[in-house]
Write a protein that holds these residues in place. Structure first.
Motif, short mmCIF file in Angstrom:
data_model
loop_
_atom_site.label_atom_id
_atom_site.label_comp_id
_atom_site.label_asym_id
_atom_site.label_seq_id
_atom_site.Cartn_x
_atom_site.Cartn_y
_atom_site.Cartn_z
N LYS A 411 0.81 -1.23 0.00
CA LYS A 411 0.00 0.00 0.00
C LYS A 411 0.84 1.27 0.00
CE LYS A 411 -3.55 -2.35 2.80
NZ LYS A 411 -4.41 -2.25 3.99
N ALA A 429 -2.86 4.32 1.14
CA ALA A 429 -3.73 3.69 0.14
C ALA A 429 -4.65 2.69 0.84
CB ALA A 429 -2.89 2.99 -0.92
N SER A 432 -3.70 -2.60 -1.94
CA SER A 432 -2.44 -2.65 -2.67
C SER A 432 -2.43 -1.62 -3.79
CB SER A 432 -2.23 -4.04 -3.27
OG SER A 432 -2.15 -5.02 -2.26
N VAL A 433 -1.33 -0.89 -3.91
CA VAL A 433 -1.18 0.06 -5.00
C VAL A 433 -0.90 -0.73 -6.28
CG1 VAL A 433 0.21 1.95 -5.93
CG2 VAL A 433 -0.34 1.88 -3.49
N ASP A 449 -5.31 2.12 -6.67
CA ASP A 449 -5.16 0.91 -5.88
C ASP A 449 -6.22 -0.15 -6.18
OD1 ASP A 449 -7.49 1.52 -4.44
OD2 ASP A 449 -6.40 2.48 -2.81
N TRP A 450 -6.15 -1.26 -5.47
CA TRP A 450 -7.02 -2.40 -5.70
C TRP A 450 -8.48 -2.08 -5.39
CZ3 TRP A 450 -6.34 -7.04 -7.92
CH2 TRP A 450 -7.31 -8.04 -7.70
#
Length: 679
Positions: A411, A429, A432-433, A449-450
């Motif tokens: 992140k 974030a 996860s980025v 991000d996700w």
């Protein structure tokens, strides 16, 4: 006891002896002294360190990874993956250094503490000195550091950088929330950001975050976005999994789709165009790098080196090379014109998710699930730097300064300088980025991000940021939102106008009072100056009158003395004596003269008294005027303070009014543009 057991015991015993010997001789290692001495060599300084920490596993009798350290010649040959140390004086490009310094994995020695800093300094000094074998060896000329970089303007267009002029505003697909962000990109020369959404690509202003337009991508989801080198075009690669994959080229200013290239049976993970816009390369699950003629869509090359899905594709800025990377950690560089393999780069130990070229085309950055970003020197054909990010790296991008921005699964987004030193770390974030970009002026980073969140953060103020949506609201909702915002602004504007008008009245009153006092002050000052002039004239007259009086007084004293003397002389004479008549005549004449002089003295003294009275009156008037001027000056000062305070309040109220009015005007203009765009 079997022979294999004997061998095991022998190896174990050898390891113990080696460690013991190393521990006993550690104090005698030359490198523990000054690593900056004239010459650091393998035999004298480095080999004892290797013997203590490494040779148990890496010797010619037990070459772990096909690599041995107990012989200079074998060490310089390298291992199963090629050379690990070079004699070019560049430690950052040495695989050996990257492992012992824990810049890359697998860290060495395994399952042991990191080698001490003093010993690492010896190893680094040895490599920097040319990796000499012994005291009789001579170093080669030190190679130029490939990480040294001068900013370039390659590809910058003449005139203003391209920005959208009139783009579509209709939303092809309306969703309640964004999906995981598959691609973001920043224009190389303009404040422009592109974000991939579902069947659409959304363009935002790279400073204000204003929505500039929406490009339809009916084939599915764009898995990659790359701007051309001059920023005039946007290449989108994507499609629909197990159905179709294509690369589309859009004109930035008009939003027109100029070309659709490829017709794969699965989605495209990445696509890019050459600097001349004559070729488009794309890769995906079909494990082939495919290069097309951008003008007519003809397939030029179908390159089959990769054994796994191709995740990343990128042309070098000069158009000479094209790089591709896959899920198994492979990175291949090809000649763009011929399709011939140029380099096969195999150092990564995990999937390579992203590629980015430095502006000078000499260095390629690759981001991998192994937690590193590697910088590859195209001249030497090797990794010159391995940046340990600390988590699987999902995205990497160079800027014009040679700096890097990375996104990772922990992140975090990080910014690195040209040598690989971390400058900034951005947390926060939601998930996860997945994608990162850095704006044309290196002032902002864009993070996707996700969770579907995209935020644009200024590097100078990482606590702030602007959210950018990959799934904009439909036009009707945006128009409704405009109306709500406009209504709110108009309601805010009314009290601000009242406050500004009130402040204006206070300012006008204060100005009038000051003007009146200022006029009175000027009159008093003029009158005081006139009195001062009169007093100066009277003082001059007094001096003149006193100067004229002195000789007359002296003359009267002389006459008085003469009369007194004549009277004494006559008093001593008999009346019948000769000359007595003459004496009486002279006495009478002197007394007449004295009477005349006394009359003149009296008149002069009356003039002095009159002048003195006039001077006293002038002094009284001057004191009164001084007091009056001081009072008026104090009043003017207070009125100036009141006027300035009132002016400040008006300025603030007017600034607030101008700000809201300007925002209101901008919103009205944006609404009008949106209405015009959909009509």
């Amino acid at each position: 006891m079997g022979s294999s057991m004997f061998r095991s015991l022998f190896v174990l015993l050898g390891a113990c002896v080696a460690v013991s010997a190393g521990a006993e001789s550690a104090k005698e290692i030359p490198g523990e002294g000054d690593p900056a001495k004239t010459k650091v060599t393998y035999e004298d300084d480095v080999k004892p360190i290797f013997r203590e920490h490494c040779m148990t596993c890496h010797n010619q009798g037990d070459k772990r990874g096909g690599f041995a350290l107990d012989s200079y010649g074998v060490l310089m040959e390298g291992g199963g993956s090629g050379e690990v140390v070079y004699d070019d004086g560049d430690p950052d490009g040495s695989r050996l250094w990257q492992l012992v310094n824990h810049d890359d994995t697998p860290v060495m020695p395994p399952e042991q503490p990191k080698i001490s800093e003093k010993k690492l300094a010896v190893i680094r000094a040895w490599i920097e000195g040319g990796a000499l074998e012994n005291s009789g060896s001579k170093a080669k000329a030190k190679a130029k550091n490939p990480l040294a970089f001068a900013a370039t303007t390659t590809g910058k267009p003449d005139g203003p950088p391209p920005m959208p002029k009139s783009l579509p505003q209709t939303v092809p697909v309306v969703t309640s929330r964004s999906a995981a962000i598959t691609a973001v990109a920043a224009s190389p020369w303009a404040p422009l950001v592109a974000i991939a959404g579902q069947k659409q690509i959304v363009l935002y202003h790279g400073e204000t975050g204003k929505l500039l337009g929406i490009l339809p991508f009916p084939e599915g989801i764009a898995q990659s976005l790359r701007f051309s080198g001059d920023g005039r075009y946007l290449v989108a690669g994507g499609g629909e999994h197990s159905v179709r994959g294509i690369a589309a080229v859009y004109a930035i200013e008009t939003g027109e789709r100029l070309a659709t290239v490829g017709d794969d049976l699965d989605t495209v993970f990445d696509a890019d165009c050459s600097n001349k816009l004559d070729r488009v390369a794309l890769g995906g699950p079909q494990k082939m790098l495919r290069i097309f003629d951008a003008t007519d869509g003809t397939l030029l090359f179908d390159l089959k080196k990769h054994t796994d899905w191709i995740y990343a594709v990128a042309f070098s800025p000069d158009g000479v090379l094209v790089a591709s990377a896959d899920r198994s950690g492979g990175v291949v560089v090809w000649e763009a014109d011929t399709g011939r393999q140029f380099l096969d780069l195999t150092d990564h130990k995990g999937a390579v998710n992203s590629l980015s070229w430095r502006d000078d085309s000499n260095v390629l950055a690759s981001a991998s699930d192994d937690g590193t970003v590697k910088l590859w020197d195209m001249v030497a054909g090797k990794a010159v730097k391995s940046i340990s990010v600390g988590s699987p790296v999902t995205s990497v991008r160079f800027d014009h300064k040679g700096q890097l921005v990375t996104g990772s699964k922990n992140k975090k987004t990080q910014v690195w300088d040209a040598s690989g030193k971390r400058l900034h770390e951005i947390s926060g974030a939601k998930e996860s980025v997945l994608e990162v970009a850095i704006t044309h002026d290196s002032s902002r980073v864009v993070i996707g991000d996700w969770s579907g969140s995209v935020v644009m953060k200024p590097i100078a103020d990482l606590a702030s940021g602007i959210s950018l949506r990959a799934n904009p609201a439909p036009v009707k909702e945006r128009l409704k939102a405009f109306d709500q915002v406009l209504a709110g602004m108009r309601s805010q504007l009314a009290p601000v106008i009242q406050k500004r008008d009130k402040a204006k009245r206070v300012v006008d009153t204060a100005k009038k009072l000051f003007a009146k006092s200022d006029r009175e002050l000027k009159v008093s000052r003029t009158e005081r100056e006139q009195v001062k002039k009169t007093l100066a004239s009277l003082t001059q007259s007094m001096s003149k009158q006193e100067a004229e009086l002195l000789p007359i007084v002296k003359q009267s004293q002389d006459l008085f003395n003469k009369i007194t003397k004549s009277r004494q002389s006559l008093a001593n004479q008999k009346p019948a004596e000769a000359g007595s008549a003459k004496g009486l005549e002279d006495l009478a004449e002197a007394e007449v003269s004295l009477a005349d002089v006394l009359t003149r003295i009296a008149k002069a003294r009356r003039d002095v008294v009159k002048t003195s009275e006039l001077m006293a009156e002038s002094n009284r008037k001057l004191r009164a005027l001084d007091k009056q001027v001081a009072s008026l000056e104090g009043a003017c000062k207070k009125q100036i303070e009141r006027r300035d305070a009132a002016q400040k309040q008006w300025d603030e109220a007017n600034a607030a009014h101008q700000k809201i009015a300007s925002q209101l005007s901008d919103q009205e203009r944006e609404k009008a543009e949106l209405v015009a765009a959909v009509q």
